[in-house]
Design an enzyme around this catalytic site. Structure first.
Site, PDB file in Angstrom:
ATOM      1  N   ARG A   1      93.893  26.386   5.248  1.00  0.00           N
ATOM      2  CA  ARG A   1      93.012  27.319   5.254  1.00  0.00           C
ATOM      3  C   ARG A   1      93.343  28.882   5.425  1.00  0.00           C
ATOM      4  O   ARG A   1      94.647  29.081   5.572  1.00  0.00           O
ATOM      5  CB  ARG A   1      91.931  27.111   6.374  1.00  0.00           C
ATOM      6  CG  ARG A   1      92.475  26.823   7.595  1.00  0.00           C
ATOM      7  CD  ARG A   1      93.251  27.210   8.474  1.00  0.00           C
ATOM      8  NE  ARG A   1      92.781  28.544   8.791  1.00  0.00           N
ATOM      9  CZ  ARG A   1      93.384  29.675   9.282  1.00  0.00           C
ATOM     10  NH1 ARG A   1      95.057  29.562   9.064  1.00  0.00           N
ATOM     11  NH2 ARG A   1      92.758  30.770   9.286  1.00  0.00           N
ATOM     12  N   GLY A   2      92.495  29.887   5.172  1.00  0.00           N
ATOM     13  CA  GLY A   2      92.865  31.274   5.318  1.00  0.00           C
ATOM     14  C   GLY A   2      93.023  31.598   3.762  1.00  0.00           C
ATOM     15  O   GLY A   2      93.628  30.886   2.750  1.00  0.00           O
TER      16      GLY A   2
ATOM     17  N   ARG B   1      85.595  25.220  -1.392  1.00  0.00           N
ATOM     18  CA  ARG B   1      84.740  25.977  -0.571  1.00  0.00           C
ATOM     19  C   ARG B   1      84.557  27.303  -1.167  1.00  0.00           C
ATOM     20  O   ARG B   1      85.265  27.825  -2.059  1.00  0.00           O
ATOM     21  CB  ARG B   1      86.060  26.324   0.659  1.00  0.00           C
ATOM     22  CG  ARG B   1      86.485  25.387   1.489  1.00  0.00           C
ATOM     23  CD  ARG B   1      87.423  25.705   2.589  1.00  0.00           C
ATOM     24  NE  ARG B   1      86.280  26.563   3.691  1.00  0.00           N
ATOM     25  CZ  ARG B   1      86.872  27.284   4.852  1.00  0.00           C
ATOM     26  NH1 ARG B   1      88.249  26.863   5.064  1.00  0.00           N
ATOM     27  NH2 ARG B   1      85.984  27.585   5.652  1.00  0.00           N
TER      28      ARG B   1
ATOM     29  N   GLN C   1      90.584  28.438  15.558  1.00  0.00           N
ATOM     30  CA  GLN C   1      91.685  28.939  14.686  1.00  0.00           C
ATOM     31  C   GLN C   1      92.375  29.858  15.552  1.00  0.00           C
ATOM     32  O   GLN C   1      93.710  29.777  15.386  1.00  0.00           O
ATOM     33  CB  GLN C   1      91.276  29.487  13.213  1.00  0.00           C
ATOM     34  CG  GLN C   1      90.791  28.531  12.303  1.00  0.00           C
ATOM     35  CD  GLN C   1      89.298  28.418  12.516  1.00  0.00           C
ATOM     36  OE1 GLN C   1      88.450  28.844  13.591  1.00  0.00           O
ATOM     37  NE2 GLN C   1      88.617  28.229  11.191  1.00  0.00           N
TER      38      GLN C   1
ATOM     39  N   ASP D   1      88.070  37.292   3.997  1.00  0.00           N
ATOM     40  CA  ASP D   1      87.859  36.157   2.849  1.00  0.00           C
ATOM     41  C   ASP D   1      87.345  36.591   1.787  1.00  0.00           C
ATOM     42  O   ASP D   1      87.582  35.976   0.433  1.00  0.00           O
ATOM     43  CB  ASP D   1      86.932  34.970   3.324  1.00  0.00           C
ATOM     44  CG  ASP D   1      87.849  34.190   4.425  1.00  0.00           C
ATOM     45  OD1 ASP D   1      88.349  33.177   3.903  1.00  0.00           O
ATOM     46  OD2 ASP D   1      87.894  34.441   5.695  1.00  0.00           O
TER      47      ASP D   1
ATOM     48  N   ASN E   1      84.111  37.337   6.669  1.00  0.00           N
ATOM     49  CA  ASN E   1      85.376  37.020   7.441  1.00  0.00           C
ATOM     50  C   ASN E   1      84.882  35.821   8.460  1.00  0.00           C
ATOM     51  O   ASN E   1      83.625  35.562   8.650  1.00  0.00           O
ATOM     52  CB  ASN E   1      86.128  37.937   8.170  1.00  0.00           C
ATOM     53  CG  ASN E   1      87.342  37.407   8.738  1.00  0.00           C
ATOM     54  OD1 ASN E   1      88.265  36.997   7.910  1.00  0.00           O
ATOM     55  ND2 ASN E   1      87.666  37.778   9.966  1.00  0.00           N
ATOM     56  N   LYS E   2      85.666  34.964   9.030  1.00  0.00           N
ATOM     57  CA  LYS E   2      85.426  34.055  10.064  1.00  0.00           C
ATOM     58  C   LYS E   2      84.145  34.634  10.908  1.00  0.00           C
ATOM     59  O   LYS E   2      84.207  35.695  11.642  1.00  0.00           O
ATOM     60  CB  LYS E   2      86.583  33.673  10.784  1.00  0.00           C
ATOM     61  CG  LYS E   2      86.269  32.308  11.732  1.00  0.00           C
ATOM     62  CD  LYS E   2      85.778  31.164  11.028  1.00  0.00           C
ATOM     63  CE  LYS E   2      86.669  30.926   9.861  1.00  0.00           C
ATOM     64  NZ  LYS E   2      86.017  29.768   9.116  1.00  0.00           N
TER      65      LYS E   2
END
Length: 349
Positions: A53-54, A96, A204, A245, A255-256
């Site tokens: 991920r990332g 994703r 994370q 992202d 982003n997250k």
């Protein structure tokens, strides 16, 4: 090959065995497990299930996934080969939706068919593999440049805060994005310490960022997400550093989940808020953050993932977006790329 964080290569492709080896990030921090991906389905599931991920790392493993798949198609028929590869590209893009690097890196690899129209299949495969290697090299160069710019903002003894994981594990490179300034500052002899938010619901920050920084002997303190405000009020935090992202043309940043709340808190406390990202994450085709597709994940991440027993309550509905969008106006420190600070066109004066 080891990363700058003292870890094995996060993503490594072996042409002889036609295998991608990744660090299975679901197993961290308890087990540092290397996993081999041998099929296009393995690659899809590794992205979908957060084994990798990332944004940069997702794009890179997808690129090598296409290399892997190309070597399995036994044909000299260019049209058949193109059809198979196009299907694989569409399949991987669907894993994703939010991180733009996934679709962009897949498109970079697939551009070989335009450059080499009419070329033999083996020549196209070689070009596909070369494209993937260029993407990996570009990540490393971008990280180094982001690190230099970000480290110039830091002084010996500074304390910073970060969210999610935007280190080596998120890029497949050597320094990451939001952690690159910290690693660079350490190389320059500056003692910088970090407050890492746990980053619910997949943790994370707890499982990956704290793990990565500790292995690099960077002082790190872990907090729950709900503690960020009091830490900003009571601690001498020099800046908030996060990754991205996707960034839209007006500078809005996906982003997250939790990043937006941190940016609001940072503005309230007068703390600069920085986004560290390669330019490959900037998506000028989208005018604003409202156009970014936001991935919603299984509610089991909220109710089961870290509990011994299922915590789901009958009659309760659940909402689990994986990302939120932070308006550009809240990114008070700026967006740091490999080319320095980036501003949306409308904000250029």
């Amino acid at each position: 090959m080891n990363s700058g964080a003292g870890l094995p290569a996060v993503i490594d492709y072996n042409r002889e065995s036609n295998t991608i080896t990744i660090i299975d990030q679901r197993r961290l921090p308890m087990d540092l497990l290397l996993k081999d991906l041998k099929t296009i389905d393995d690659v899809y599931l590794a992205i979908k299930n957060l084994e990798v991920r990332g944004a940069p790392a997702i794009g890179l493993v997808a690129a090598y996934g296409l290399v892997l798949y190309a070597h399995t198609i036994r044909t000299d028929d260019r049209l058949f080969f193109w059809g198979q590869m196009r299907g694989a590209a569409t399949y991987l893009k669907s894993a994703r939706p939010t991180a733009v690097n996934l679709s962009r890196d897949v498109d970079v690899v697939m551009s070989a068919f335009q450059r080499l129209a009419g070329a033999p299949v083996d020549k196209i495969i070689n070009d596909i593999e070369f494209c993937a290697s260029l993407l990996k090299s570009a990540i490393k160069l971008a990280e180094e440049a982001i690190g230099r710019t970000g480290a110039s903002l830091l002084e010996d003894g500074d304390l910073v805060m970060t969210h999610c994981n935007a280190g080596v594990l998120a890029t497949g490179g050597v320094k990451g994005t939001a952690l690159a300034p910290i690693y660079r500052a350490k190389e320059e002899g500056k003692a910088v310490s970090v407050i890492a938010c746990e980053t619910r619901p997949v943790l994370q920050g707890m499982r990956l960022t704290a793990f990565e920084l500790a292995k690099s002997q960077v002082p790190v303190r872990l907090i729950t997400d709900s503690m960020a405000g009091i830490c900003m009020k009571t601690e001498p935090i020099k800046g908030i550093f996060v990754g991205a992202d996707r960034i839209t043309a007006n500078g809005d940043v996906a982003n997250k989940i939790g990043t937006y709340g941190l940016a609001v808190l940072a503005q309230a406390h007068g703390i600069p808020f920085y986004v560290c990202t390669p330019t490959s994450t900037i998506d000028l085709s989208l005018a604003s953050g409202s156009m970014i597709p936001i991935e919603e994940r299984d509610p089991e991440e909220l109710t089961q993932l870290w509990f011994k027993e299922d915590m789901q309550v009958d009659g309760v509905t659940y909402y689990n977006p994986a990302f939120d969008v932070t308006p550009y106006q809240l990114i008070t420190g700026g967006i740091i790329t490999e080319h320095g600070f980036w501003k949306p066109e409308a904000s250029h004066g």
